[in-house]
Design an enzyme around this catalytic site. Structure first.
Site, short mmCIF file in Angstrom:
data_model
loop_
_atom_site.label_atom_id
_atom_site.label_comp_id
_atom_site.label_asym_id
_atom_site.label_seq_id
_atom_site.Cartn_x
_atom_site.Cartn_y
_atom_site.Cartn_z
CB CYS A 343 33.66 36.86 36.44
SG CYS A 343 35.26 36.97 36.85
NE ARG A 372 43.95 37.79 34.82
CZ ARG A 372 43.63 37.40 36.10
NH1 ARG A 372 44.49 37.27 37.07
NH2 ARG A 372 42.32 36.60 36.07
CD GLN A 390 41.63 32.64 35.75
OE1 GLN A 390 40.73 33.06 35.14
NE2 GLN A 390 41.79 33.22 37.05
CG ASP A 392 37.53 31.09 36.60
OD1 ASP A 392 37.29 30.98 37.83
OD2 ASP A 392 37.52 32.14 35.82
CG HIS A 394 32.43 32.49 38.11
ND1 HIS A 394 33.29 31.95 36.79
CD2 HIS A 394 33.14 33.27 38.65
CE1 HIS A 394 34.31 32.94 36.79
NE2 HIS A 394 34.33 33.56 37.84
CE LYS A 478 42.52 36.93 48.79
NZ LYS A 478 43.47 36.81 47.70
CG HIS A 524 35.06 34.91 41.40
ND1 HIS A 524 35.10 35.73 39.98
CD2 HIS A 524 34.51 36.02 42.15
CE1 HIS A 524 34.56 36.82 40.14
NE2 HIS A 524 34.14 36.97 41.28
ZN LIG Z 1 35.59 34.93 38.40
#
Ligand SMILES: [Zn+2]
Ligand SMILES: [Zn+2]
Length: 651
Positions: A343, A372, A390, A392, A394, A478, A524
């Protein structure tokens, strides 16, 4: 005699003498119900909740009463708890010197804990199981007794049951202590229990595991015997079959067998090495995804793997996400952080210029690799790892755009499921706890608008969902989408998550139609979750037998002998020229052995070629599931395979 009023579920009221038991009432209703009854549920006439009680518990007041049978999932816990008592009774019968721990019901069954010097062996478990069946057949009643606390302590002290004494000291608040007996076995237990042992027939002792008393390290180590238990043998058999299936499909086993991926202790736990075949599947998945992202109006970006620690202070991750981050790396007296999320990187790209409402929505997507920190105990194959990529994205948008953006995300998630062969799913909507707005970032109107956008979109798209009150993260509501795999297991996949925190912390803006500056909404979203995890799910869903469009090798060419090598090469090259993944097995092994190997590698098609085939320009087609399909002209096979790959069907 004093009468009490019993209100039954159908609203009928029975006037009965005080002290009447639920069992008596079941008997009055019908002998069938009396026979099927397992436990009762009573509630005060004006109270909805209610509590489970034994069928033999005398009723003292006016109550709402429900008799539960094996049709009621609520009674299953009681049933399994009684099975745990049956286990303890059997163990005490065979090993009178064991010390007892606790024995609760659990998902799919029960366990009981025992202190014993020698470990329980598989043979012991067999004997215990046989003894349980023997005791069950004797139809021993489970009886409740109330004993004064000192007497109860005395009873356990005499038999050396130290753990039970400890529990009574800690837990018994009333002057009397509730006990349940099953024959000679007596347990300090709140209950309730089913009336007797007779109904407990569908169980199986599964395994023994060490567990510290009360789960605390340093306490004595007990042996936990785990059992699976269901109302019926059919349900137990189905459960055992599901376990077998899960074992057969375990991606940690199939990964090395099919040469898809590996994990190396020398490199570190939770770090995945993609082998050529796994890498090829990853390429197919990522190619599809990138094409789809571009089609759907996303921009592809790339961001660095390490960034200054200060950035993670601005984002707040060093506070609320610290536990999951690797330690900082010092470079030229500045601290850098291995990224746990993508992010902040995407936010920097958004902030690189002043955005106007005409630029929005901005959709930045990245196959972003993050790291992580996960305790090594929780790592699990591809599903729980320390480094992963990911899919991912945004989305930065105006309030007016959120519904359309949420809908597009959900639509994309469904396209993923359909493309990769999943058709069952569950959806959850996590919302805030409206009573405590002080625990959340963002304004109440932001929450209301975003939550409504998520809920309305799902409703409009006719997608059933479960609303999870108070389950949202502090920074926004979410949607979670779980897919259900080939054997009915749910897997967390897609998340569409609002964030009211980061736009404020980074001071994100856009110039609105009114010429003033506004804060954009930020979402996200990840569809696959991570490519590692998604790959693990794919392996288990297909049990390693990937549909032709995903299979790393689509056709294995097998010459009957060396003499036909030239023709075999021609077949292989032809397939490759048509864009298929063909492999020639020219090893000096007997044909059946090579067929078996191709079969074990779960290659969709095996093409056997000998003199007949070489002469006629055909291939003898063998499918990994359908077996021999006979000879077919090579050109025809090419055409059929092309159709199969394009349709993406799983055969
Ligand atoms: Zn994010
Ligand atoms: Zn108990």
């Amino acid at each position: 005699m004093e009468q009490i009023r019993i209100i039954l579920p159908d609203g009928k009221v029975q006037e009965v003498p005080k002290g009447t038991t639920p069992a008596d009432i079941a008997g009055k209703i019908s002998p069938r119900l009396a026979e099927a009854a397992l436990v009762a549920k009573v509630a005060e006439p004006n109270d909805g909740e209610g509590a489970l009680v034994d069928l033999r518990r005398p009723l003292e007041f006016d109550v709402k009463l429900q008799i539960l049978t094996d049709k009621d999932p609520e009674a299953l816990e009681v049933f399994r708890h009684s099975a745990a008592h049956l286990l303890a009774a059997a163990v005490l019968d065979l090993f009178p010197n064991v010390k007892l721990g606790i024995g609760p019901p659990i998902e799919n069954g029960f366990f009981y804990e025992f202190l014993r010097d020698a470990p329980f062996t598989p043979e012991d478990l067999e004997k215990i199981e046989a003894k349980m069946h023997e005791l069950a057949a004797q139809n021993i009643p489970n009886e409740r007794k109330l004993i004064p606390k000192p007497e109860a302590l005395d009873l356990y002290k005499k038999t050396g049951q130290i753990f039970k004494c400890e529990l009574i000291e800690e837990k018994a608040v009333e002057p009397t202590v509730s006990f349940y007996t099953t024959g000679k076995f007596i347990d300090f237990c709140r209950g309730p229990h089913i009336p007797s042992t007779r109904r407990i027939t569908a169980f199986k002792l599964m395994n023994v595991a060490g567990a510290y008393w009360k789960g605390q390290e340093g306490n004595p180590q007990l042996q936990r015997i785990y059992g699976a238990c269901f109302y019926t043998q059919k349900e137990l058999d189905e459960y055992l079959h599901r376990l077998e299936e899960a074992k057969r499909r375990d991606h940690r086993k199939l990964g090395p067998e099919l040469e898809l991926f590996s994990v190396h202790d020398e490199a570190g736990p939770g770090l995945i090495f993609w082998h050529p075949k796994g890498g090829l599947i990853r390429k197919i998945v990522e190619d599809w995804l990138r094409d789809e992202l571009l089609k759907r109006g996303y921009d592809l970006v790339f961001t660095p793997h390490i960034m200054r620690l200060d950035l993670w202070k601005t984002s707040g991750h060093t506070n609320f996400y610290r536990e999951n981050m690797f330690g900082p790396i010092e470079v030229e007296k500045a601290d850098y952080q291995l990224k746990p999320m993508n992010c902040p990187g995407h936010i920097l790209i958004y902030k690189s210029k002043l955005r106007s409402y005409r630029d929005l929505p901005v959709r930045l997507a990245e196959l972003g690799t993050v790291y992580r920190y996960e305790r090594s105990g929780v790592l699990h194959g591809l599903l729980r790892v320390s480094g992963f990529t990911q899919d991912d994205a945004h989305i930065f948008c105006t309030p007016a755009q959120i519904e359309a953006e949420v809908e597009a995300c959900v639509d994309f998630a469904f396209a993923v499921m359909k493309n990769f062969g999943f058709d069952k799913y569950e959806v959850e909507l996590s919302v805030w706890d409206a009573a405590h707005p002080e625990n959340y970032a963002g304004k109440p109107e932001d929450w209301q608008r975003a939550t409504a956008a998520l809920a309305d979109t799902l409703t409009r798209m006719k997608i059933p969902f479960k609303r999870m009150e108070g389950e949202a993260a502090f920074y926004g509501p979410k949607i979670d989408l779980k897919l259900i795999d080939a054997i009915g297991r749910p897997w967390q996949l897609t998340t569409v998550q609002f964030d009211f925190n980061l736009p404020a912390r980074f001071g994100l803006e856009y110039v609105g139609e009114d010429g003033a500056r506004h804060q954009p909404l930020m979402v996200h979203r990840a569809l696959l979750g991570s490519v590692e995890r998604f790959f693990g799910i794919l392996i288990e869903h297909y049990a390693g037998a990937f549909p032709a469009w995903l299979a790393p090798v689509q056709a294995e060419v097998l010459p009957v002998s060396e003499k036909f090598l030239d023709y075999a090469k021609h077949v292989t090259e032809t397939l490759k020229r048509h864009g298929f993944r063909a492999h020639l097995d020219d090893r000096n092994e007997k044909l059946p052995a090579r067929i078996r190997d191709a079969q074990l590698q779960k290659i969709p098609y095996m093409l056997v070629v000998g003199s007949k085939e070489a002469e006629a320009g055909t291939v003898a087609v063998r499918h990994r599931v359908k077996g021999d399909l006979g000879p077919r002209p090579l050109a025809e096979f090419v055409e059929d395979l092309r159709k199969e790959v394009e349709s993406r069907v799983a055969v």
